[in-house]
Design an enzyme around this catalytic site. Structure first.
Site, mmCIF file in Angstrom:
data_model
loop_
_atom_site.group_PDB
_atom_site.id
_atom_site.type_symbol
_atom_site.label_atom_id
_atom_site.label_comp_id
_atom_site.label_asym_id
_atom_site.label_seq_id
_atom_site.Cartn_x
_atom_site.Cartn_y
_atom_site.Cartn_z
ATOM 1 N N HIS A 34 0.809 -1.212 0.000
ATOM 2 C CA HIS A 34 0.000 0.000 0.000
ATOM 3 C C HIS A 34 0.844 1.264 0.000
ATOM 4 C CE1 HIS A 34 -2.225 -3.270 2.122
ATOM 5 N NE2 HIS A 34 -3.058 -3.001 1.141
HETATM 6 S S1 FES Z 1 1.512 -0.341 3.446
HETATM 7 FE FE1 FES Z 1 -0.070 -1.724 3.797
HETATM 8 S S2 FES Z 1 0.900 -3.492 4.473
HETATM 9 FE FE2 FES Z 1 2.502 -2.077 4.175
#
Ligand code: FES
Length: 77
Positions: A34
């Site tokens: 993410h």
């Molecule tokens: S940014 Fe979501 S798991 Fe690392």
């Protein structure tokens, strides 16, 4: 530090080359799930999904050795 992202547990990858993630990137770790970014000390950048810095496991310095999994007081963690 532990290679477990504090967002949802993915594994951040090393991006140690300055500029690798943009002109202001000085090197660190990037979570491909993410997009969280951490500096080389594991501190999370503001605006990342991860809420906390990467965890530092219990450890102890024993002479010239770094022992992982034992606290400074010698107790296993
Ligand atoms: S940014 Fe979501 S798991 Fe690392």
């Amino acid at each position: 530090m532990e290679g477990v992202c504090t967002h949802l547990g993915c594994s951040p990858v090393s991006k140690l080359t300055p500029g690798e993630l943009g002109n202001d990137w000085q090197g660190g770790f990037y979570c491909p799930c993410h997009g969280s970014k951490f500096d080389v000390a594991g501190r999370v950048f503001t605006g990342s999904p991860a809420p906390r810095n990467l965890a530092v496991p219990p450890h102890k310095i024993d002479g010239t050795k770094l022992v992982i999994g034992i606290n400074q007081d010698g107790k296993e963690a």
